[in-house]
Scaffold this motif. Sequence first.
Motif, mmCIF file in Angstrom:
data_model
loop_
_atom_site.group_PDB
_atom_site.id
_atom_site.type_symbol
_atom_site.label_atom_id
_atom_site.label_comp_id
_atom_site.label_asym_id
_atom_site.label_seq_id
_atom_site.Cartn_x
_atom_site.Cartn_y
_atom_site.Cartn_z
ATOM 1 N N THR A 13 0.851 -1.189 0.000
ATOM 2 C CA THR A 13 0.000 0.000 0.000
ATOM 3 C C THR A 13 0.889 1.241 0.000
ATOM 4 O OG1 THR A 13 -0.188 -0.049 2.420
ATOM 5 C CG2 THR A 13 -1.907 -1.165 1.146
ATOM 6 N N LEU A 14 0.306 2.374 -0.330
ATOM 7 C CA LEU A 14 1.093 3.598 -0.450
ATOM 8 C C LEU A 14 1.487 4.146 0.923
ATOM 9 C CD1 LEU A 14 -0.921 5.440 -3.263
ATOM 10 C CD2 LEU A 14 0.969 3.818 -3.493
ATOM 11 N N VAL A 15 2.601 4.847 0.956
ATOM 12 C CA VAL A 15 3.041 5.470 2.210
ATOM 13 C C VAL A 15 1.947 6.423 2.690
ATOM 14 C CG1 VAL A 15 5.475 5.315 1.595
ATOM 15 C CG2 VAL A 15 4.200 7.390 1.024
ATOM 16 N N PRO A 16 1.791 6.584 4.001
ATOM 17 C CA PRO A 16 0.771 7.529 4.504
ATOM 18 C C PRO A 16 1.141 8.963 4.143
ATOM 19 C CG PRO A 16 2.150 6.753 6.300
ATOM 20 C CD PRO A 16 2.539 5.945 5.102
ATOM 21 N N THR A 17 0.121 9.797 4.054
ATOM 22 C CA THR A 17 0.295 11.212 3.724
ATOM 23 C C THR A 17 -0.170 12.075 4.885
ATOM 24 O OG1 THR A 17 0.012 10.874 1.342
ATOM 25 C CG2 THR A 17 -0.483 13.068 2.195
ATOM 26 N N VAL A 18 0.587 13.111 5.183
ATOM 27 C CA VAL A 18 0.169 14.124 6.142
ATOM 28 C C VAL A 18 -0.280 15.347 5.354
ATOM 29 C CG1 VAL A 18 0.900 15.692 7.981
ATOM 30 C CG2 VAL A 18 1.692 13.310 7.972
ATOM 31 N N ASP A 19 -1.533 15.724 5.540
ATOM 32 C CA ASP A 19 -2.149 16.864 4.865
ATOM 33 C C ASP A 19 -1.937 18.101 5.733
ATOM 34 O OD1 ASP A 19 -3.876 18.793 3.868
ATOM 35 O OD2 ASP A 19 -5.563 17.428 3.568
ATOM 36 N N LEU A 20 -1.051 18.998 5.272
ATOM 37 C CA LEU A 20 -0.721 20.208 6.025
ATOM 38 C C LEU A 20 -1.257 21.416 5.265
ATOM 39 C CD1 LEU A 20 0.688 21.948 8.129
ATOM 40 C CD2 LEU A 20 2.863 21.483 6.992
ATOM 41 N N GLU A 21 -2.379 21.941 5.724
ATOM 42 C CA GLU A 21 -2.988 23.112 5.093
ATOM 43 C C GLU A 21 -3.751 23.890 6.158
ATOM 44 O OE1 GLU A 21 -6.462 22.268 2.510
ATOM 45 O OE2 GLU A 21 -6.030 20.143 2.885
ATOM 46 N N PHE A 22 -4.167 25.094 5.814
ATOM 47 C CA PHE A 22 -4.873 25.939 6.759
ATOM 48 C C PHE A 22 -6.353 25.579 6.819
ATOM 49 C CE2 PHE A 22 -1.468 28.837 5.054
ATOM 50 C CZ PHE A 22 -0.612 28.634 6.127
ATOM 51 N N TYR A 23 -6.960 25.907 7.943
ATOM 52 C CA TYR A 23 -8.393 25.718 8.127
ATOM 53 C C TYR A 23 -8.884 26.761 9.119
ATOM 54 C CZ TYR A 23 -6.737 23.204 12.305
ATOM 55 O OH TYR A 23 -6.108 22.852 13.482
ATOM 56 N N GLY A 24 -10.185 27.068 9.045
ATOM 57 C CA GLY A 24 -10.782 27.990 9.998
ATOM 58 C C GLY A 24 -10.073 29.327 10.060
ATOM 59 N N ASP A 25 -9.830 29.799 11.277
ATOM 60 C CA ASP A 25 -9.195 31.103 11.480
ATOM 61 C C ASP A 25 -7.741 31.123 11.044
ATOM 62 O OD1 ASP A 25 -11.561 32.049 12.540
ATOM 63 O OD2 ASP A 25 -10.977 31.688 14.625
ATOM 64 N N TYR A 26 -7.156 29.939 10.819
ATOM 65 C CA TYR A 26 -5.747 29.894 10.444
ATOM 66 C C TYR A 26 -5.494 30.397 9.022
ATOM 67 C CZ TYR A 26 -5.075 27.218 14.720
ATOM 68 O OH TYR A 26 -5.036 26.821 16.030
ATOM 69 N N PHE A 27 -6.533 30.500 8.205
ATOM 70 C CA PHE A 27 -6.348 31.105 6.892
ATOM 71 C C PHE A 27 -5.875 32.555 7.040
ATOM 72 C CE2 PHE A 27 -9.290 27.713 5.444
ATOM 73 C CZ PHE A 27 -8.563 27.248 4.357
ATOM 74 N N ASP A 28 -6.474 33.273 7.969
ATOM 75 C CA ASP A 28 -6.132 34.678 8.174
ATOM 76 C C ASP A 28 -4.979 34.872 9.155
ATOM 77 O OD1 ASP A 28 -8.205 35.569 6.459
ATOM 78 O OD2 ASP A 28 -9.654 35.390 8.099
#
Length: 249
Positions: free
Chosen positions: A128-143
């Motif tokens: 199976t494929l190596v696991p992925t960590v999804d690092l992106e902004f959400y909520g108030d962290y966009f601003d």
Amino acid sequence: MRVTVTAASALVVLCVLGTLVFTGVVWPNRWFVPRDSAVGVDVSAHQGTIDWEELTGSTVQGRGDAISFAVLKATEGSSHVDEQFAANWAGAQEQGLPVGAYHFMSFESPGESQAQNVIDTVPADPGTLVPTVDLEFYGDYFDDPPSAELVHGILDPLLEGLEEHYGAPPMLYLTREAYDLYVADLYPDNPIWFRSVTLPPRVSDGREWTIWQYSHRDRLDGYDGRERYIDLNVLRGGTEVLEELTLPE
């Protein structure tokens, strides 16, 4: 009069084109996707119940071929598990589709407990494929993006825990903003999955992407969730590269 008619015609053309882009019928990024790449999907509970036999038989618009791999949302933070993960994992594997899982990283809980959530949820099956960590902004962290110190204090033990358990460096899924703030010139052993849905990726430190998410508004057959659209991605180098991203025996 002629100027008025011409302007009106141009407006109609722009409106039609805008509608086609908004609905995913036309997607400019398709023109830039390398032809020797393999196309795959990433899905979550937002796509609802998936008929993996039907989905894998769908033809990808602009390519004429079917999907070659799938990455499934598994976990988020220290405790959340995607409600469709187990069914999606089994369904994709039944179709012989190379499959992996991704974890949506939280900025509000320790990396160690987030790693344990993944380990408790995602099988370490060879092939199976190596696991992925999804690092992106959400909520108030966009601003108000978190500091690099805070992010690295979570991300580093998360990556270390996953690599120790799964036997391979995890992949990092990133927006351009997150890449520039937290990853540029760092983490050389971790493959990069780059999100850029309007233009081809431009990576600030010149690093090559491994997977490129080029569309978030495509449609395929075989799912019935509240989300009408599905994300499409391409793997640089085609299916031959999949072996480099799979867990060892």
